[in-house]
Design a protein around this motif. Sequence first.
Motif, PDB file in Angstrom:
ATOM      1  N   ASN A  49       0.863  -1.183   0.000  1.00 25.64           N
ATOM      2  CA  ASN A  49       0.000   0.000   0.000  1.00 25.64           C
ATOM      3  C   ASN A  49       0.896   1.228   0.000  1.00 25.64           C
ATOM      4  N   ALA A  59      -1.398  -6.783   3.567  1.00 26.13           N
ATOM      5  CA  ALA A  59      -0.974  -5.500   3.003  1.00 26.13           C
ATOM      6  C   ALA A  59       0.109  -4.897   3.875  1.00 26.13           C
ATOM      7  N   THR A  86      -6.869   3.291  -4.364  1.00 26.10           N
ATOM      8  CA  THR A  86      -7.692   3.728  -3.248  1.00 26.10           C
ATOM      9  C   THR A  86      -8.820   4.591  -3.802  1.00 26.10           C
TER      10      THR A  86
END
Length: 721
Positions: A174, A459, A258
């Motif tokens: 991420n 993640a 996102t």
Amino acid sequence: MRRKICYVIALLGLLHLVQAKADNGYRLWLRYERVTDNALYNNYRQSVKQLIFPANSPTLKAAKAELQTGLLQMLNLQPAEVSSATTSGTLVAGTALTSKTVAGYQAQLKAIGDEGYFIKSVAANGKSSIIIGANTGKGVLYGVFNLLKLIQTNGSLQQLNVIESPKIKLRLLNHWDNLDRTVERGYAGSSIWKWHKLPQYIDPRYIDYARANASIGINGTVVNNVNANALSLTKDYLIKVAALANTFRPYGIKLYLTARFSAPVEIGGLKTADPLDAGVQKWWKDKVDEIYTYIPDFGGFLVKANSEGQPGPQTYGRNHADGANMLADVLKPYNGIVMWRAFVYDDKVPDDRAKQAYNEFKPLDGQFKSNVIVQVKNGAIDFQPREPFHPLFGAMPKTPLAMEYQITQEYLGFSNYLVYLAPLFKETLDSDTYAKGKGSTVAKVIDGQLEGHSLTAIAGVSNIGSDVNWTGHPFGQANWYAYGRLAWNPNLSSDAIADEWLRMTFTNDASFINPVKQIMLNSRETAVNFMTPLGLHHMMSMGGHYGPGPWVSNAGRPDWTSVYYHKADSAGIGFNRSSTGSNAVAQYYPEVRNRFDKIETTPQELLLWFHHVSWNYTMPSGKTLWMELVDHYYAGVDSVRSMQKTWNLMHGKIDNSRFEEVKQLLQIQEQSAVTWRNSCLLYFQTFSKQPILAGYEQPDHDLAYYKNIQYLFAPGTHGVQ
């Protein structure tokens, strides 16, 4: 004159040697340095002198190119390409569709799934071969990287029988990267995504990024910040993102975005983002259809909603399942997924912020669509140096849960500190939830074993930036590497991961590996000791979270302050989360709850997380809590100084450039450790009224001095702390 010429030649030769040994860290663990052990060098060359590797896809071509590069650099070898094994020393690589040899190993192929591989030594008719086989090009790519790792780490290529497949399906980075190229909580320079040059210019760094991730099995990346900008979903940026997706695809990496929940209002012109509104649902369907025209294998959305001011379904009177399911419906036809973050807390401070995510999500178990996975941080507060495992793990049996770790060191000294995070990662993975009795570890929750979930994910918040060495600190690379290795196999040990990283990144010299590996394995505990020992947490200065700030008491809301968490007073210190306090322990299964509920049975390292303890409480060591706290803070500083001494002995064993860089960074860490120790003990002393005994190194300044320290324009922030 002749003597001068000889001197100049010798000097130039020495300069060349020094330059040759220099290493700026850009190559990460994929250095592919020449094998220096002559016996191994000759053995390796004989083992892979011929190559059968038909490559008819971008991924197989990438795998073949990596293999050829590695063998050329490590062995000065360009294997002869042949169509059949005519002599010993043939390396065969491929899938069942590209290689008849590989197709003959049906049992292995059946066992490894879509991303696994096998590497096998075989001998027939007096001829020996090595086979790298897989069901897909991605599997072959992972197998190639493993074979190259064996050579890099001086492993044996004899009697190979490796069968590997990932334990977790989706293994993602991420990126908290913004469109202006700042990186929230990024400490290694600006974002590597050069949005103003995309899509026309593909920086070679993007390819090296993909290679590095593929080498440790990472198969997905979210390229924009969880505090999202809706512009990321506009056509202009989707075209740019598509260029990145095209670059990553040959390396088996899917691209995710996102999604800002309020995008229908901000870029769609709607008056609402209510997930149950038909117009909003249509807007998202049209947007997803558009995304897939640019990125046919788009992975899906990561969503931060109703947390820290981010909009979400609760803004419109809906719950998290309503919001996640609306997005899941429009992604499902494309096999896309929704990763919905459970890091939530509202503007009204609850009785204990640690309880809020559980309280909001536990009642929703079983209400999420099949392509939704709830992404849960390793602990209930926020990536602290130490936290107990999040109580949601094991508490939502009907819902797939993804683990979220922070690789970037927001609360662990940024890229200034050497802190190897594998022990932190493992501490959570190995924790027993008791959800289905003893042995119900967090690892078994997230890899799907415990409840039979097929959608599994992990993640890691990236620590990557534009610094030449990618992570700011040379040892920051180890945390990227360790995360990927544990994402592939949560059962690996911190020791084994550190060993292979050191060998690939620096040298196979045992006189370097053994002492430096010990530094790494102890480094997380060292940092905890000089920052937040015995279960203390959230005691950093405001804004950037770099230096100590146990006195922070006014930060806009109580649960952004330090005093909210340590609750030091004349009676003692610590947050009472037992059944006589906030009762956060009730969110765990009985076996865990009962252990954490009593001071006597709570692990010492979590004592002040769960209990408010008297300064004069007698610890297992026989010392009072105050003296135990003092000992931990001083031990932390002493350990950093020990790290420095050990590192100084490594001079000459590796390139001087990285040696000096780490040496200087350890000086920063030592000074910072002293600041943490003195700040916290002087502050807590105002409550305990007890001395730091004469035998200890006394603080060199008073408390007022430490309170006045400012960390100006800390990286990863937007101004002054």
